[in-house]
Design a protein around this motif. Structure first.
Motif, PDB file in Angstrom:
ATOM      1  N   GLY A   1      -8.310   3.337  -5.446  1.00 55.79           N
ATOM      2  CA  GLY A   1      -8.151   2.785  -4.099  1.00 55.79           C
ATOM      3  C   GLY A   1      -8.859   1.453  -3.956  1.00 55.79           C
TER       4      GLY A   1
ATOM      5  N   PRO B   1      -8.609   3.179   3.831  1.00 55.15           N
ATOM      6  CA  PRO B   1      -7.609   4.246   3.701  1.00 55.15           C
ATOM      7  C   PRO B   1      -6.192   3.723   3.494  1.00 55.15           C
ATOM      8  N   SER B   2      -5.512   4.358   2.564  1.00 56.68           N
ATOM      9  CA  SER B   2      -4.067   4.164   2.360  1.00 56.68           C
ATOM     10  C   SER B   2      -3.680   2.722   2.081  1.00 56.68           C
TER      11      SER B   2
ATOM     12  N   ASN C   1      -1.247   1.749  -3.865  1.00 56.31           N
ATOM     13  CA  ASN C   1      -1.019   2.895  -4.742  1.00 56.31           C
ATOM     14  C   ASN C   1      -1.531   2.535  -6.131  1.00 56.31           C
TER      15      ASN C   1
ATOM     16  N   PRO D   1      -2.730   1.180   9.290  1.00 57.28           N
ATOM     17  CA  PRO D   1      -1.910   1.064   8.077  1.00 57.28           C
ATOM     18  C   PRO D   1      -0.420   0.914   8.376  1.00 57.28           C
TER      19      PRO D   1
ATOM     20  N   ASP E   1       0.854  -2.562   7.908  1.00 55.69           N
ATOM     21  CA  ASP E   1       0.778  -3.200   6.597  1.00 55.69           C
ATOM     22  C   ASP E   1       2.075  -3.943   6.295  1.00 55.69           C
TER      23      ASP E   1
END
Length: 612
Positions: free
Chosen positions: A196, A210-211, A214, A247, A250
């Motif tokens: 991450g 967070p998030s 990938n 997110p 994004d």
């Protein structure tokens, strides 16, 4: 004092129109070419890790400048951290070890200590905090190393013996395979770890954003006047987030081979990202990156999704044939395994050309990004405007500047043509054309009001097409109906009001109208529904009736107008002829942009509005 009073008036106007006020953070750039020039900054190309004026590298990997203009290089194959001073000399500041039997590699290790007594295992990203401390992503040791001003190397966060993903104090935090590093103005350190994007604050607390990404392996940060933008390169492509936002906001773009479902946005439909390696933030909307598949240097603008080839050999797909070593103009230059990339103090870029065992330099270039000005009240106006500029705001939707560069854009071509106008030159003025993205009637009106209040623009060109009609309806949550009776009358009123607002302040006004493929010729837009999968193939039958209504609405307003439909029709009917549309979202080709620029230039030469 006058400027202060003017700004107060503008603030009041903005409050009334609910538009944000922002000025560019720096004065207008000096005149630059748009094609970058590539040169070799350091490295002879020979194998080694010799210091001095003829320094050698094994595989330069990560790059970062300090406040004194010294460039730090992680030599990933040599397990060393090197420094290139402004005079070009190379010095090893940390790391060591002898070549193994292959002659291409130094076996990695782990040891803290001073200078060459320290050991690294595949050092990659580098970032430097304001106190001069150098941070290195020591990838295969699963930790972040720190080098202080004395050259002492310590383990700042993570553990070589305990890889993992653990947040908390840096002494107990754990990392998987950290590769990319970046730092913002507050001293927050961002780490691209396969587990991450991690953030280490100045107090040493490690958290995971967070998030974001990938399995990310690259990270860049732009600390702008409004917010911090974090760009992450990962297994799916490139994703950007404004820190503090959800997110769901994004901006993610897929590399080639990743289904669109994995990233909701694409790069102008037909322009894949390739294989991004390392990233360098250009501004809050633009990131440059090295691309390993085609040995090129590219950029991505995250509002429009437009990519650009900055340097390297253009190719449909990658092969070893694209690699090599050549300096010179960007499209003629060659790279071999370009890895790290960083902004240079002069605004250009530096690249760790790993396969060529050199550090290369890309000269700064002129950049025009109207999407970056969507939240700027007065794009193209410096804090202290140049009094010799004759500023023309070229306003419209994405057709005004998409899938182009400045040299072949409508605005760039128009600026060149007006620059030779004898009347303008006799007044000691030179033209400055400013692309400004506005999409709908209300936005057009608001811009005209603010332009009249400030006088920052001498002339306004408004680009109108059927896309503006759709957007006007959609922005007001109405169902677009091109057969309806409301929109032509509404457009006529809008143009009349804008003309009155601008003419009251002696600001010139001209409307440009052009067709889109759905109202023009079927061959100009057949690929689009197939690429976007929003309609069955070839299900777009041209309908010129809406275009006629658009033209009539503009004519009834009585404003000066240029309709390029006749020129487009003649071009399309010629044999042979070149496409007028066909880039992403069927925007203009170079030929169409030249037709429009020539038509606008001819009308402005005839109007000579600068004589007012």
């Amino acid at each position: 004092m006058l400027r202060t009073r003017l700004l107060r008036a503008v603030v009041c106007a903005i409050a009334a129109t609910s538009l944000p006020l922002a000025f560019p953070s720096a004065a207008a750039p000096q005149a630059l070419g748009e094609t970058t020039v590539v040169s070799t900054l350091s490295g002879t190309g020979e194998l080694g890790f010799a210091d001095g004026s003829n320094g050698t590298f094994l595989m330069p990997t990560g790059l970062a400048y300090d406040a004194a203009g010294r460039l730090y290089v992680s030599d990933g194959a040599a397990q060393r951290i090197r420094r290139i001073d402004p005079d070009g000399s190379v010095r090893t500041i940390a790391g060591g070890g002898a070549l193994d039997s292959s002659g291409f590699w130094v076996t990695g290790g782990y040891a803290d200590g001073r200078g060459t007594a320290a050991r690294f295992d595949r050092p990659a990203g580098i970032a430097i905090r304001s106190d001069g401390t150098i941070y290195v992503a020591d990838t295969l040791n699963h930790c972040i190393r720190a080098i202080d001003v004395r050259g002492d190397v310590t383990t700042y966060a993570g553990s070589p013996s305990a890889p993992g993903h653990v947040d908390g104090p840096r002494s107990t935090a754990r990392f998987g395979d950290p590769t990319g590093l970046a730092v913002d103005h507050q001293g927050d350190l961002f780490v691209a770890d396969y587990t991450g994007i991690r953030e280490i604050d100045p107090a040493g607390n490690v958290t995971t954003i967070p998030s974001l990404g990938n399995k990310p392996y690259a990270v860049a940060v732009f600390d702008g006047p409004r917010e911090v933008t974090v760009f992450a390169g990962d297994q799916d492509g490139i994703v950007a987030r404004r820190l503090g936002r959800s997110p769901s906001e994004d901006r993610g773009f897929s590399r080639e081979g990743i289904p669109n479902a994995e990233r909701t946005l694409t790069t102008a439909a037909e322009q894949p990202l390739g294989e991004p390696a390392f990233l360098a933030a250009i501004d809050e909307n633009t990131v440059a990156y090295t691309e390993l598949r085609t040995n090129t240097i590219r950029s991505l603008e995250i509002i429009s999704g437009q990519t650009a080839l900055l340097a390297g050999t253009p190719s449909e797909n990658g092969s070893g044939d694209t690699g090599g070593y050549d300096d010179g103009p960007g499209p003629a230059a060659k790279f071999f395994t370009p890895l790290g990339i960083a902004r240079a103090p002069d605004g250009g870029l530096v690249v760790a050309d790993g396969g060529n065992r050199r550090v290369r330099k890309l000269s700064p270039t002129e950049r025009v990004d109207p999407w970056g000005s969507l939240e700027v009240a007065f794009p193209g106006v410096a804090e202290h405007p140049d009094p010799s500029e004759y500023r023309i705001a070229y306003v419209g939707d994405s057709y005004i500047y998409y899938g182009t560069d400045w040299a072949t854009s409508i605005e760039g071509l128009l600026q060149d043509r007006l620059a030779v106008d004898p009347g303008l030159r006799a007044l000691g003025k030179h033209p400055k054309i400013v692309p400004i993205i506005k999409l709908a009637n209300a936005e057009f009106r608001n811009f005209a009001t603010l332009a009249a209040l400030t006088g920052f623009y001498d002339f306004v060109v408004l680009n109108i097409n059927l896309g503006n009609v759709y957007t006007t309806y959609e922005n007001e949550h109405r169902t677009p109906d091109l057969a309806g009776a409301d929109w032509p009358a509404e457009l006529t009123r809008t143009l009349v009001d804008i003309s009155r607002t601008l003419s009251a302040k002696n600001i010139g006004f001209l409307v440009i109208v052009h067709p889109v493929p759905t109202s023009f010729a079927p061959s100009e837009g057949t690929w689009y529904p197939i690429a976007e999968e929003f309609a069955p193939p070839y299900a777009m039958a041209p309908d010129a009736r809406a275009m006629r209504r658009l033209e009539d609405a503009i004519m009834r307003s009585g404003v000066p107008a240029v309709d390029v439909t006749p020129e487009f029709t003649a071009e399309e009917a010629a044999s042979p002829h070149v496409p007028l549309f066909g880039t992403a979202d069927y925007h203009f080709t170079r030929r169409a942009r030249a037709i429009i620029a020539n038509a606008v230039a001819a009308r402005l030469h005839a109007m000579a509005p600068w004589r007012r």
